[in-house]
Scaffold this motif. Structure first.
Motif, mmCIF file in Angstrom:
data_model
loop_
_atom_site.group_PDB
_atom_site.id
_atom_site.type_symbol
_atom_site.label_atom_id
_atom_site.label_comp_id
_atom_site.label_asym_id
_atom_site.label_seq_id
_atom_site.Cartn_x
_atom_site.Cartn_y
_atom_site.Cartn_z
ATOM 1 N N LYS A 1 0.623 -1.387 0.237
ATOM 2 C CA LYS A 1 -0.247 -0.530 -0.067
ATOM 3 C C LYS A 1 0.728 1.240 0.049
ATOM 4 N N ASN A 2 2.191 0.951 1.098
ATOM 5 C CA ASN A 2 2.701 2.327 0.476
ATOM 6 C C ASN A 2 3.832 2.746 -0.872
ATOM 7 N N LEU A 3 3.700 1.451 -1.011
ATOM 8 C CA LEU A 3 4.485 1.536 -2.399
ATOM 9 C C LEU A 3 3.213 2.301 -3.290
ATOM 10 N N LEU A 4 2.126 2.024 -3.379
ATOM 11 C CA LEU A 4 1.180 2.445 -4.693
ATOM 12 C C LEU A 4 0.872 4.129 -4.228
ATOM 13 N N LEU A 5 0.907 4.675 -2.915
ATOM 14 C CA LEU A 5 0.900 5.856 -2.980
ATOM 15 C C LEU A 5 2.381 6.808 -2.622
ATOM 16 N N LEU A 6 3.066 6.249 -2.510
ATOM 17 C CA LEU A 6 4.151 6.312 -3.155
ATOM 18 C C LEU A 6 3.791 6.989 -4.670
ATOM 19 N N ILE A 7 3.363 6.364 -5.422
ATOM 20 C CA ILE A 7 3.320 5.775 -6.970
ATOM 21 C C ILE A 7 2.612 7.057 -7.422
ATOM 22 N N HIS A 8 1.072 6.983 -6.492
ATOM 23 C CA HIS A 8 0.308 8.044 -6.915
ATOM 24 C C HIS A 8 0.934 9.310 -6.707
ATOM 25 N N ILE A 9 1.534 9.740 -5.538
ATOM 26 C CA ILE A 9 2.186 11.070 -5.122
ATOM 27 C C ILE A 9 3.203 11.780 -6.062
ATOM 28 N N PHE A 10 4.177 10.395 -7.068
ATOM 29 C CA PHE A 10 5.197 11.073 -7.638
ATOM 30 C C PHE A 10 4.921 11.168 -8.894
ATOM 31 N N ILE A 11 2.932 10.688 -9.254
ATOM 32 C CA ILE A 11 2.508 11.052 -10.235
ATOM 33 C C ILE A 11 1.484 11.954 -10.825
ATOM 34 N N ALA A 12 0.902 12.600 -9.460
ATOM 35 C CA ALA A 12 0.067 13.932 -8.876
ATOM 36 C C ALA A 12 1.614 15.126 -9.114
ATOM 37 N N PHE A 13 2.949 14.590 -8.419
ATOM 38 C CA PHE A 13 3.691 16.243 -8.155
ATOM 39 C C PHE A 13 4.358 16.285 -10.160
ATOM 40 N N ILE A 14 4.477 15.138 -11.055
ATOM 41 C CA ILE A 14 4.826 14.977 -12.410
ATOM 42 C C ILE A 14 3.991 15.757 -12.859
ATOM 43 N N ALA A 15 2.714 15.748 -13.364
ATOM 44 C CA ALA A 15 1.395 15.914 -13.694
ATOM 45 C C ALA A 15 1.254 18.046 -13.011
ATOM 46 N N SER A 16 1.318 18.087 -11.857
ATOM 47 C CA SER A 16 1.447 18.835 -11.632
ATOM 48 C C SER A 16 2.832 19.986 -12.078
ATOM 49 N N ASN A 17 3.788 19.434 -12.077
ATOM 50 C CA ASN A 17 4.689 20.618 -12.703
ATOM 51 C C ASN A 17 4.210 20.774 -13.969
ATOM 52 N N SER A 18 4.117 19.754 -14.695
ATOM 53 C CA SER A 18 3.665 19.869 -16.688
ATOM 54 C C SER A 18 2.964 20.744 -16.020
ATOM 55 N N ILE A 19 1.813 20.629 -15.969
ATOM 56 C CA ILE A 19 0.724 21.807 -15.661
ATOM 57 C C ILE A 19 1.473 23.231 -15.358
ATOM 58 N N ALA A 20 2.119 23.524 -14.876
ATOM 59 C CA ALA A 20 2.744 24.473 -14.321
ATOM 60 C C ALA A 20 3.846 24.654 -15.595
ATOM 61 N N ASN A 21 3.999 24.485 -16.080
ATOM 62 C CA ASN A 21 4.987 24.650 -16.589
ATOM 63 C C ASN A 21 4.898 24.784 -18.036
ATOM 64 N N SER A 22 3.213 24.189 -18.804
ATOM 65 C CA SER A 22 2.816 25.121 -19.516
ATOM 66 C C SER A 22 2.133 25.877 -19.871
ATOM 67 N N CYS A 23 2.694 26.791 -18.452
ATOM 68 C CA CYS A 23 1.468 28.074 -18.186
ATOM 69 C C CYS A 23 3.148 28.917 -17.790
ATOM 70 N N ARG A 24 4.474 28.560 -18.357
ATOM 71 C CA ARG A 24 5.277 29.500 -18.011
ATOM 72 C C ARG A 24 5.072 31.288 -18.499
ATOM 73 N N ARG A 25 5.359 31.668 -17.206
ATOM 74 C CA ARG A 25 5.631 33.273 -17.235
ATOM 75 C C ARG A 25 6.408 34.202 -17.382
ATOM 76 N N ASP A 26 7.881 33.537 -17.950
ATOM 77 C CA ASP A 26 8.747 33.891 -17.961
ATOM 78 C C ASP A 26 8.687 35.321 -19.025
ATOM 79 N N PHE A 27 7.343 35.694 -20.067
ATOM 80 C CA PHE A 27 7.331 36.804 -20.610
ATOM 81 C C PHE A 27 8.723 37.472 -21.749
ATOM 82 N N ASP A 28 8.959 35.854 -22.657
ATOM 83 C CA ASP A 28 10.464 35.706 -23.956
ATOM 84 C C ASP A 28 9.284 36.335 -24.765
ATOM 85 N N ILE A 29 9.692 37.746 -25.069
ATOM 86 C CA ILE A 29 8.824 38.350 -25.896
ATOM 87 C C ILE A 29 9.027 37.980 -27.068
ATOM 88 N N GLU A 30 9.960 37.822 -27.710
ATOM 89 C CA GLU A 30 9.969 37.467 -29.362
ATOM 90 C C GLU A 30 9.693 35.830 -29.225
#
Length: 144
Positions: A2-31
């Motif tokens: 159960k701990n392994l499954l919980l760890l896997i779910h947390i890891f997947i949630a972390f990866i998903a949240s980072n990919s969403i955040a990176n798709s909305c980058r706010r570095d404002f590269d004008i070019e």
């Protein structure tokens, strides 16, 4: 096990949240923003028409056009949620907008728009430099 499954779910949630955040980058590269945008403007928010399913609809009073056909007023759409790159605009405020056309609608995102306030001084300076605007043509104190 159960701990392994919980760890896997947390890891997947972390990866998903980072990919969403990176798709909305706010570095404002004008070019990069310029290459993708169909319209680039400064505008005041006239009206927030509220929610339409998972989107917001705004009416903008165009002050300056830097790319695209000049118009006095345009309607743009944004995703409702910031997690989906949406942006909540304040009526009466002035913003820089890099507007994208998808199907028959004009869209803005949190990664392609910002208010003209001193918190965005670097973006405003980069914008002025990119468009060869002299004497600080974009005034940072445009909003309260």
């Amino acid at each position: 096990m159960k701990n392994l499954l919980l760890l896997i779910h947390i890891f997947i949630a972390f990866i998903a949240s980072n990919s969403i955040a990176n798709s909305c980058r706010r570095d404002f590269d004008i070019e990069s923003l310029d290459k993708r945008a169909e319209i680039i403007i400064t505008a005041n928010v006239v009206k927030d028409s509220g929610f339409y399913f998972f989107n917001r609809k705004y009416t903008l009073n165009v002050l300056n056009t830097y790319k695209g056909i000049p118009q006095k007023e345009i309607t743009v759409w944004s995703k409702k949620s910031e997690a989906s790159c949406g942006i909540k605009l304040e009526a009466g405020y002035t913003y820089v907008f890099f507007v994208y056309k998808v199907d028959d609608k004009l869209w803005i995102t949190s990664g392609s728009s910002w208010p003209l306030i001193t918190d965005y001084k670097k973006q405003i300076e980069d914008f002025n430099k990119f468009f060869n605007l002299k004497n600080g043509s974009l005034i940072t104190a445009a909003n309260p």
